[in-house]
Design an enzyme around this catalytic site. Sequence first.
Site, PDB file in Angstrom:
ATOM      1  N   HIS A  11       0.834  -1.207   0.000  1.00  0.00           N
ATOM      2  CA  HIS A  11       0.000   0.000   0.000  1.00  0.00           C
ATOM      3  C   HIS A  11       0.869   1.258   0.000  1.00  0.00           C
ATOM      4  O   HIS A  11       2.022   1.243   0.454  1.00  0.00           O
ATOM      5  CB  HIS A  11      -0.899   0.004   1.236  1.00  0.00           C
ATOM      6  CG  HIS A  11      -0.133   0.087   2.526  1.00  0.00           C
ATOM      7  ND1 HIS A  11       0.381   1.268   3.011  1.00  0.00           N
ATOM      8  CD2 HIS A  11       0.223  -0.875   3.409  1.00  0.00           C
ATOM      9  CE1 HIS A  11       1.015   1.043   4.139  1.00  0.00           C
ATOM     10  NE2 HIS A  11       0.933  -0.252   4.405  1.00  0.00           N
ATOM     11  N   GLU A  95      -2.196  -6.791   7.750  1.00  0.00           N
ATOM     12  CA  GLU A  95      -0.827  -6.636   8.234  1.00  0.00           C
ATOM     13  C   GLU A  95      -0.591  -7.431   9.513  1.00  0.00           C
ATOM     14  O   GLU A  95      -1.527  -7.750  10.260  1.00  0.00           O
ATOM     15  CB  GLU A  95      -0.538  -5.147   8.468  1.00  0.00           C
ATOM     16  CG  GLU A  95       0.835  -4.807   9.027  1.00  0.00           C
ATOM     17  CD  GLU A  95       2.003  -5.233   8.159  1.00  0.00           C
ATOM     18  OE1 GLU A  95       2.177  -6.450   7.928  1.00  0.00           O
ATOM     19  OE2 GLU A  95       2.767  -4.346   7.720  1.00  0.00           O
TER      20      GLU A  95
END
Length: 198
Positions: A11, A95
């Site tokens: 990202h 994550e």
Amino acid sequence: MPLDRLFFIRHGETDWNAQRRLQGQQDIGLNARGLHQAGVAGRKLLGILGLERIRDPQLAYIASPLVRARRTMELARTAMQLDPSGYTTDPLLMELSFGTWEGKTWPEVQADQPQAAAWREGDKWNFVPPDGESYAMLGERIAPWLNALDGDCVVVSHGGVARVLMAVLGGLATNRAAMADIWQGRVIVFENGRFTWV
């Protein structure tokens, strides 16, 4: 595993990245630089694959459900001249959890919990932060997702996931993978037991 090639995009940058805060599973949006990086990554992927392959319905597009990954995928797909909403999400791609350390900078962690910080520096792959997870645990979490992949795919996820993939798919030793820099605005191509940055 039937996977041929995996195209990985981390990202784009968030304010917490810029401040070097441990984000983990906190849902932090992209900053202006991150918005730009997402488009850059999409254009790089278009350059790698070409418009015909990018549009192939057999090419899967999968993102972490966290907003920074979803927004990166949408902007990357827009840069590739695709419908920004044409992808799926998978919570297994979230994550690594830093538990109670999320929101802190590493110097703050070192000041607050010097012994735990030193343990992590000594074995980053296996260390479990308080109420969090290790890279080894993250590898176990994403294993079912990896095993279910069928064919090439484009993935937008996080630095921790990239490090695990470098070990699992790319053959990098776990101690080296845990320390690897994962750049934003670039693409990692995993293929034939190796990985290449583009």
